[in-house]
Each structure stands twice: as structure tokens, then as C-alpha cells.
Design a protein around this motif. Structure first.
Motif, PDB file in Angstrom:
ATOM      1  N   PRO A 106      -0.337   2.551 -12.664  1.00  0.00           N
ATOM      2  CA  PRO A 106      -0.266   2.699 -11.213  1.00  0.00           C
ATOM      3  C   PRO A 106      -1.126   1.691 -10.451  1.00  0.00           C
ATOM      4  O   PRO A 106      -0.868   1.413  -9.281  1.00  0.00           O
ATOM      5  N   ARG A 107      -2.139   1.143 -11.112  1.00  0.00           N
ATOM      6  CA  ARG A 107      -3.010   0.159 -10.455  1.00  0.00           C
ATOM      7  C   ARG A 107      -2.407  -1.249 -10.465  1.00  0.00           C
ATOM      8  O   ARG A 107      -2.856  -2.118  -9.721  1.00  0.00           O
ATOM      9  N   ALA A 108      -1.436  -1.483 -11.315  1.00  0.00           N
ATOM     10  CA  ALA A 108      -0.923  -2.839 -11.532  1.00  0.00           C
ATOM     11  C   ALA A 108      -0.415  -3.509 -10.255  1.00  0.00           C
ATOM     12  O   ALA A 108      -0.661  -4.704 -10.053  1.00  0.00           O
ATOM     13  N   PRO A 109       0.324  -2.800  -9.372  1.00  0.00           N
ATOM     14  CA  PRO A 109       0.794  -3.473  -8.146  1.00  0.00           C
ATOM     15  C   PRO A 109      -0.336  -4.042  -7.291  1.00  0.00           C
ATOM     16  O   PRO A 109      -0.180  -5.123  -6.697  1.00  0.00           O
ATOM     17  N   MET A 110      -1.467  -3.342  -7.232  1.00  0.00           N
ATOM     18  CA  MET A 110      -2.590  -3.840  -6.439  1.00  0.00           C
ATOM     19  C   MET A 110      -3.161  -5.115  -7.043  1.00  0.00           C
ATOM     20  O   MET A 110      -3.432  -6.093  -6.331  1.00  0.00           O
ATOM     21  N   ILE A 111      -3.326  -5.122  -8.361  1.00  0.00           N
ATOM     22  CA  ILE A 111      -3.931  -6.276  -9.021  1.00  0.00           C
ATOM     23  C   ILE A 111      -2.998  -7.481  -8.947  1.00  0.00           C
ATOM     24  O   ILE A 111      -3.408  -8.587  -8.579  1.00  0.00           O
ATOM     25  N   VAL A 112      -1.732  -7.274  -9.281  1.00  0.00           N
ATOM     26  CA  VAL A 112      -0.769  -8.374  -9.246  1.00  0.00           C
ATOM     27  C   VAL A 112      -0.595  -8.892  -7.815  1.00  0.00           C
ATOM     28  O   VAL A 112      -0.575 -10.109  -7.573  1.00  0.00           O
ATOM     29  N   GLY A 113      -0.464  -7.972  -6.846  1.00  0.00           N
ATOM     30  CA  GLY A 113      -0.313  -8.385  -5.454  1.00  0.00           C
ATOM     31  C   GLY A 113      -1.516  -9.156  -4.952  1.00  0.00           C
ATOM     32  O   GLY A 113      -1.374 -10.133  -4.198  1.00  0.00           O
ATOM     33  N   GLY A 114      -2.705  -8.741  -5.351  1.00  0.00           N
ATOM     34  CA  GLY A 114      -3.905  -9.453  -4.934  1.00  0.00           C
ATOM     35  C   GLY A 114      -3.970 -10.864  -5.494  1.00  0.00           C
ATOM     36  O   GLY A 114      -4.341 -11.810  -4.790  1.00  0.00           O
ATOM     37  N   VAL A 115      -3.606 -11.010  -6.764  1.00  0.00           N
ATOM     38  CA  VAL A 115      -3.615 -12.340  -7.383  1.00  0.00           C
ATOM     39  C   VAL A 115      -2.611 -13.264  -6.694  1.00  0.00           C
ATOM     40  O   VAL A 115      -2.910 -14.436  -6.396  1.00  0.00           O
ATOM     41  N   ILE A 116      -1.412 -12.749  -6.401  1.00  0.00           N
ATOM     42  CA  ILE A 116      -0.396 -13.567  -5.731  1.00  0.00           C
ATOM     43  C   ILE A 116      -0.858 -13.972  -4.335  1.00  0.00           C
ATOM     44  O   ILE A 116      -0.660 -15.111  -3.895  1.00  0.00           O
ATOM     45  N   SER A 117      -1.506 -13.058  -3.607  1.00  0.00           N
ATOM     46  CA  SER A 117      -2.015 -13.375  -2.269  1.00  0.00           C
ATOM     47  C   SER A 117      -3.091 -14.448  -2.340  1.00  0.00           C
ATOM     48  O   SER A 117      -3.109 -15.392  -1.523  1.00  0.00           O
ATOM     49  N   LEU A 118      -3.996 -14.315  -3.301  1.00  0.00           N
ATOM     50  CA  LEU A 118      -5.073 -15.299  -3.482  1.00  0.00           C
ATOM     51  C   LEU A 118      -4.498 -16.674  -3.792  1.00  0.00           C
ATOM     52  O   LEU A 118      -4.893 -17.682  -3.179  1.00  0.00           O
ATOM     53  N   VAL A 119      -3.553 -16.732  -4.715  1.00  0.00           N
ATOM     54  CA  VAL A 119      -2.948 -18.013  -5.098  1.00  0.00           C
ATOM     55  C   VAL A 119      -2.163 -18.615  -3.931  1.00  0.00           C
ATOM     56  O   VAL A 119      -2.217 -19.826  -3.678  1.00  0.00           O
ATOM     57  N   SER A 120      -1.440 -17.769  -3.182  1.00  0.00           N
ATOM     58  CA  SER A 120      -0.635 -18.264  -2.061  1.00  0.00           C
ATOM     59  C   SER A 120      -1.510 -18.887  -0.982  1.00  0.00           C
ATOM     60  O   SER A 120      -1.212 -19.973  -0.463  1.00  0.00           O
ATOM     61  N   GLY A 121      -2.588 -18.187  -0.591  1.00  0.00           N
ATOM     62  CA  GLY A 121      -3.484 -18.723   0.434  1.00  0.00           C
ATOM     63  C   GLY A 121      -4.137 -20.016  -0.012  1.00  0.00           C
ATOM     64  O   GLY A 121      -4.262 -20.973   0.773  1.00  0.00           O
ATOM     65  N   GLY A 179      -3.026  10.783   1.999  1.00  0.00           N
ATOM     66  CA  GLY A 179      -3.285  10.581   3.426  1.00  0.00           C
ATOM     67  C   GLY A 179      -4.678  10.039   3.676  1.00  0.00           C
ATOM     68  O   GLY A 179      -4.871   9.184   4.551  1.00  0.00           O
ATOM     69  N   LEU A 180      -5.664  10.497   2.903  1.00  0.00           N
ATOM     70  CA  LEU A 180      -7.029  10.022   3.087  1.00  0.00           C
ATOM     71  C   LEU A 180      -7.162   8.546   2.710  1.00  0.00           C
ATOM     72  O   LEU A 180      -7.858   7.785   3.393  1.00  0.00           O
ATOM     73  N   LEU A 181      -6.486   8.121   1.642  1.00  0.00           N
ATOM     74  CA  LEU A 181      -6.522   6.708   1.276  1.00  0.00           C
ATOM     75  C   LEU A 181      -5.897   5.854   2.379  1.00  0.00           C
ATOM     76  O   LEU A 181      -6.421   4.784   2.724  1.00  0.00           O
ATOM     77  N   PHE A 202       0.799  -1.219   0.000  1.00  0.00           N
ATOM     78  CA  PHE A 202       0.000   0.000   0.000  1.00  0.00           C
ATOM     79  C   PHE A 202       0.837   1.277   0.000  1.00  0.00           C
ATOM     80  O   PHE A 202       0.420   2.300  -0.531  1.00  0.00           O
ATOM     81  N   ALA A 203       2.025   1.235   0.624  1.00  0.00           N
ATOM     82  CA  ALA A 203       2.855   2.445   0.658  1.00  0.00           C
ATOM     83  C   ALA A 203       3.222   2.906  -0.747  1.00  0.00           C
ATOM     84  O   ALA A 203       3.297   4.111  -1.024  1.00  0.00           O
ATOM     85  N   ILE A 204       3.474   1.954  -1.653  1.00  0.00           N
ATOM     86  CA  ILE A 204       3.765   2.310  -3.040  1.00  0.00           C
ATOM     87  C   ILE A 204       2.478   2.613  -3.791  1.00  0.00           C
ATOM     88  O   ILE A 204       2.323   3.671  -4.399  1.00  0.00           O
ATOM     89  N   SER A 205       1.539   1.673  -3.738  1.00  0.00           N
ATOM     90  CA  SER A 205       0.354   1.748  -4.587  1.00  0.00           C
ATOM     91  C   SER A 205      -0.504   2.969  -4.308  1.00  0.00           C
ATOM     92  O   SER A 205      -0.933   3.672  -5.229  1.00  0.00           O
ATOM     93  N   LEU A 206      -0.772   3.238  -3.021  1.00  0.00           N
ATOM     94  CA  LEU A 206      -1.685   4.340  -2.703  1.00  0.00           C
ATOM     95  C   LEU A 206      -1.063   5.694  -3.033  1.00  0.00           C
ATOM     96  O   LEU A 206      -1.744   6.592  -3.526  1.00  0.00           O
ATOM     97  N   ALA A 207       0.240   5.856  -2.758  1.00  0.00           N
ATOM     98  CA  ALA A 207       0.896   7.121  -3.074  1.00  0.00           C
ATOM     99  C   ALA A 207       0.882   7.380  -4.572  1.00  0.00           C
ATOM    100  O   ALA A 207       0.579   8.492  -5.042  1.00  0.00           O
ATOM    101  N   VAL A 208       1.208   6.359  -5.366  1.00  0.00           N
ATOM    102  CA  VAL A 208       1.293   6.519  -6.817  1.00  0.00           C
ATOM    103  C   VAL A 208      -0.095   6.682  -7.423  1.00  0.00           C
ATOM    104  O   VAL A 208      -0.298   7.508  -8.325  1.00  0.00           O
ATOM    105  N   MET A 209      -1.069   5.920  -6.926  1.00  0.00           N
ATOM    106  CA  MET A 209      -2.428   6.067  -7.444  1.00  0.00           C
ATOM    107  C   MET A 209      -2.981   7.453  -7.151  1.00  0.00           C
ATOM    108  O   MET A 209      -3.615   8.087  -8.008  1.00  0.00           O
ATOM    109  N   ALA A 210      -2.752   7.944  -5.926  1.00  0.00           N
ATOM    110  CA  ALA A 210      -3.261   9.273  -5.571  1.00  0.00           C
ATOM    111  C   ALA A 210      -2.647  10.355  -6.460  1.00  0.00           C
ATOM    112  O   ALA A 210      -3.354  11.239  -6.964  1.00  0.00           O
ATOM    113  N   ARG A 211      -1.348  10.263  -6.684  1.00  0.00           N
ATOM    114  CA  ARG A 211      -0.656  11.324  -7.433  1.00  0.00           C
ATOM    115  C   ARG A 211      -0.777  11.167  -8.939  1.00  0.00           C
ATOM    116  O   ARG A 211      -1.094  12.133  -9.660  1.00  0.00           O
ATOM    117  N   ASN A 212      -0.534   9.961  -9.442  1.00  0.00           N
ATOM    118  CA  ASN A 212      -0.428   9.766 -10.888  1.00  0.00           C
ATOM    119  C   ASN A 212      -1.723   9.341 -11.563  1.00  0.00           C
ATOM    120  O   ASN A 212      -1.908   9.615 -12.748  1.00  0.00           O
TER     121      ASN A 212
END
Length: 435
Positions: free
Chosen positions: A370-385, A256-258, A236-246
Motif C-alpha cells: 500500500p505504500r508503493a504508490p507514494m514512494i514511486v510517485g515521489g521518485v517520479i516527481s523528484l526526477v521530473s522537477g 479522513g484524518l490523514l 493521495f486519494a488512492i494512497s491514503l485510503a488504502v494505507m489507512a485501511r490495509n
């Protein structure tokens, strides 16, 4: 819900922590924004500073666990708080003086990472010494509530203050907040602490910790799952900052709100965990990993800023369920003389992949979307669990039972669950080793 607060030492700790953690979250937001400003919005630079800050975990966290098993945890924590305050002071002075450069932030982030790598396993294993095993589960949940209350307040304050007075003064304000936890540590009644018997100074203690974890299938599954989800999913530290700005063209207050909406969810999850009377089991941990992956993908696909903020609330609750389940299982099921090293290995799993994941996800945000880290990270988390659950089912077998009449009159169904149960006490663990 607040049983652990009956203990005076823990009350001091919790009150000092809320002050200190508000400052820590203020600094995190200010640091991310300073890096984006100095690098002209480069997400890879944010990934690099995160890698430098969390990279020392790779080689220091387990040694921090060894220190926790050998020495007075309270004294170690006093040292690490002073050292962290010095790092914040240096960065604040450089920034306010107009001298700060990107390499300064990188260097100070690395120094702070070294301190934090030693601090984290000591901090985690210190909780049981304040409250004992009876209230450990409740104290872990309250720690999460404290952390996430600060996570709500800190980013919101930081986003406003960055626009009003600049990032440098935010760093200097954080220096003052370290006084909260330092005062708490100095005021504690040492006679009321419940210290574990110090581990003897022998060769191979780090190796013994890894051998113990790898020898237990439940701990092995937890560590691998935590590594995969935290390395790629908790970005989230990467994704939210980049999504908010870019993506949405917002300033620091939008970022900060995100962060605040994410923390609202984690605080709700912590409140629920504090009310639980039973310690979570492995199936709770794995279910949270799978559900977190689904919701993180959903966050990455949301088309508007408002919908992203809204979806971060349940995502935050699942993040908290995932992490507190792991913490409870680990602390409740390992011998006291091994607890510091096990928590050090946990912190290695939790943060050690950041030097790999952060630059990779930052590059992905710059090169793809900028959204790609969230989508890729979510897929990896789903597959790992999912993979961890399948592994346990295949290796441990299945336990089947028919629904009973007291289940509410529903039709009989089969419930599949791993035989392995991970809320054992130390005595149960020792008994399981018997021939």
C-alpha cells in the motif's frame, strides 16, 4: 493577505465556495470509502473510479477552455453547478435506498467527470474577471485557502458522518451545499465583472491553443512537469485510503484524518502564498516539484500512522506551492483571449493523466505494498522537477552574479538560475514577440 476580498463579487464567490467545497470533499471521502466497501478493499477499484471521474478531462477540458473564451463564464458555471448537484443526488438516492452497486458509482463518477472537465477551465479563468489583474495573484492564493479549508473540514466531517449515518446521507448533504455557490453566482453584480473580449468563433481554436503553449518553452516545461507530478505524485486519494485501511487497519475516520493533516499543510502553503507580493517564478515551481518528491517518498517510508500524518503537513504545503506557482505563471503571462484555452490545457495536464496513473498505482498498491504508490510517485516527481530544471539550464544558458554586500556580508557565491522569467505581463509577452 485578503486584498481580493475588497471586491464584493469575489466575497460572494469565496463564501459560496467554502460551503460548496466542504460538501465536495465530504463526497470524495464517502465515494472512496463506498468503493472500498463494495469492492472488499480493492485499491484497483478506487483507481478505476478515479480514472472514470478524471478521464473526461482528456477530451473535454480544452473544449471547456474554448467555451470560456467564447461565452459568459458566469452562466456556464451556473449550469455546471446544477449538473454536479444532480449527480450527487442520484448517487445519494441509490445508496440510501440500498440499491447502489459498483457500476453505479463508476457511471456517476464518469458523468460528474464530464461536468467537471468543462467547469474547471471556466472556473479558473473566471477569477480574473472578478478581481482584475492587480489582485489576481492574491485571489488565486485565497482560492487555494478556501479549497484547503474545505479540505480540512470536509474529510473530518465525512469520516464521522460515514460511521454515524452512512455514505448515502453524506452524498445527499452534498447536494444541499451546492446552494452556496449557486446563490453567490445569482447575486453577483454583472456590471462589476471585468469580462475579457469574447474570442471569435473560428476554426482551429483548440489547435491554436496547443500551438501557442508548445511555442513557449516556459509553458511547455510547466505543462509536462504538471502532467508527470499530478499523474504519479498527487495520488493521495488512492494512497491514503488504502494505507489507512490495509496498512494500519483503520476505519473511515482514520482516512479522513490523514486527508485533514494533508490539507493543514496545503492551507499553510496557501496562507504564505497570499502574503507574497511578487508572483512566483519558474524556479519556485521547479523547486517545489523537487522538494515535493522528496517529502512524498519520506511519507511512504514512515513506519507509523502518526508519523505519516505528521509528514503529510509539509508535503501538503509543497503541493500547494507547486500548483499555485503554475496557476500564477500561466494566468499572468498569457493574453486574455487565450487564457481559457491555456487553462483548459493546464487542466488536461493536471488531470488528464489520472486514467493512466490511478489504475496503475492502484494495481501497485494491491500487488506490491500500500505504500508503493507514494514512494514511486515521489521518485517520479523528484526526477521530473530535476530534469525540467536541467533542460532549461542547458537550453537557455546560465545567468551568473556575485553576491552583493547587501546580501548580508556573506562570502561571494555564484547563483545559477535560468534566464527565462515567467511572471511577465501580457505586454511583456507581446514585446518578446517583436523582431
Amino acid at each position: 493577505m485578503f486584498a481580493a476580498l475588497h471586491n464584493r463579487n469575489y466575497r460572494l464567490w469565496a463564501s459560496g465556495q467554502i460551503v460548496s467545497l466542504v460538501g465536495t470533499w465530504m463526497q470524495r471521502i464517502a465515494q472512496d470509502w463506498l468503493v472500498l466497501t463494495l469492492s472488499d478493499g480493492n485499491a484497483l477499484a478506487v483507481g478505476i473510479v478515479m480514472a472514470l471521474q478524471f478521464g473526461p478531462t482528456l477530451f473535454l477540458s480544452v473544449w471547456g477552455g474554448v467555451l470560456a473564451d467564447r461565452y459568459d463564464k458566469r452562466r456556464i458555471l451556473i449550469f455546471t453547478q446544477w449538473a454536479s448537484a444532480v449527480c450527487a443526488l442520484v448517487l445519494g438516492v441509490l445508496d440510501v435506498g440500498g440499491l447502489v452497486a459498483l457500476w453505479h458509482v463508476f457511471l456517476i463518477a464518469f458523468a460528474l467527470g464530464c461536468v467537471s472537465a468543462l467547469d474547471a477551465p471556466v472556473r479558473q479563468s473566471f477569477t480574473i474577471e472578478m478581481v482584475g489583474k492587480e489582485h489576481l495573484s492574491n485571489a488565486i492564493a485565497l482560492n487555494s485557502m478556501t479549497f484547503n479549508t474545505a479540505r480540512i473540514v470536509g474529510p473530518a466531517i465525512s469520516g464521522v458522518l460515514i460511521n454515524l449515518i452512512g455514505t448515502g446521507w453524506v452524498f445527499l448533504l452534498n447536494v444541499a451545499t451546492f446552494g452556496g455557490v449557486l446563490i453567490a453566482l445569482y447575486l453577483m453584480n454583472k456590471k462589476e465583472l471585468i469580462p475579457s473580449e469574447p474570442a471569435p468563433r473560428t476554426k482551429g481554436q483548440v489547435r491554436d491553443g496547443f500551438r501557442y503553449v508548445w511555442g513557449r518553452k516556459d509553458l511547455r516545461v510547466i505543462m509536462v512537469s504538471v502532467f508527470m507530478v499530478s499523474t504519479f505524485g498527487l495520488n493521495f486519494a488512492i494512497s491514503l485510503a488504502v494505507m489507512a485501511r490495509n496498512t494500519f487497519g483503520l476505519e473511515a475516520d482514520g482516512y479522513g484524518l490523514l486527508s485533514t493533516t494533508l490539507a493543514v499543510g496545503t492551507l499553510a502553503g496557501a496562507a504564505y502564498a497570499a502574503r507574497r507580493k511578487e508572483a512566483p517564478r519558474l524556479r519556485t515551481f521547479l523547486g517545489a516539484a523537487v522538494a515535493f518528491g522528496v517529502f512524498e517518498v519520506a511519507v511512504g517510508l514512515m513506519p507509523t500512522y502518526a508519523l505519516v500524518a505528521l509528514m503529510l503537513i509539509p508535503t501538503g504545503a509543497l503541493t500547494l506551492t507547486f500548483t499555485t506557482s503554475a496557476m500564477n505563471i500561466l494566468q499572468m503571462s498569457v493574453p486574455s483571449e487565450m487564457r481559457g484555452r491555456v487553462m483548459g490545457i493546464y487542466m488536461l495536464s493536471f488531470l488528464g493523466g489520472t486514467p493512466l496513473g490511478s489504475p496503475l498505482l492502484g494495481w501497485l498498491a494491491d500487488s506490491v505494498d500500500p505504500r508503493a504508490p507514494m514512494i514511486v510517485g515521489g521518485v517520479i516527481s523528484l526526477v521530473s522537477g530535476t530534469a525540467a530544471g536541467v533542460y532549461l539550464l542547458r537550453s537557455e544558458g546560465l545567468k551568473l552574479r556575485l553576491a552583493r554586500p547587501e546580501d548580508g556580508g556573506r562570502l561571494p557565491v555564484f547563483v545559477l538560475r535560468p534566464v527565462i522569467v515567467c511572471d511577465a505581463t501580457e505586454q511583456a509577452v507581446e514585446a518578446s514577440r517583436a523582431p
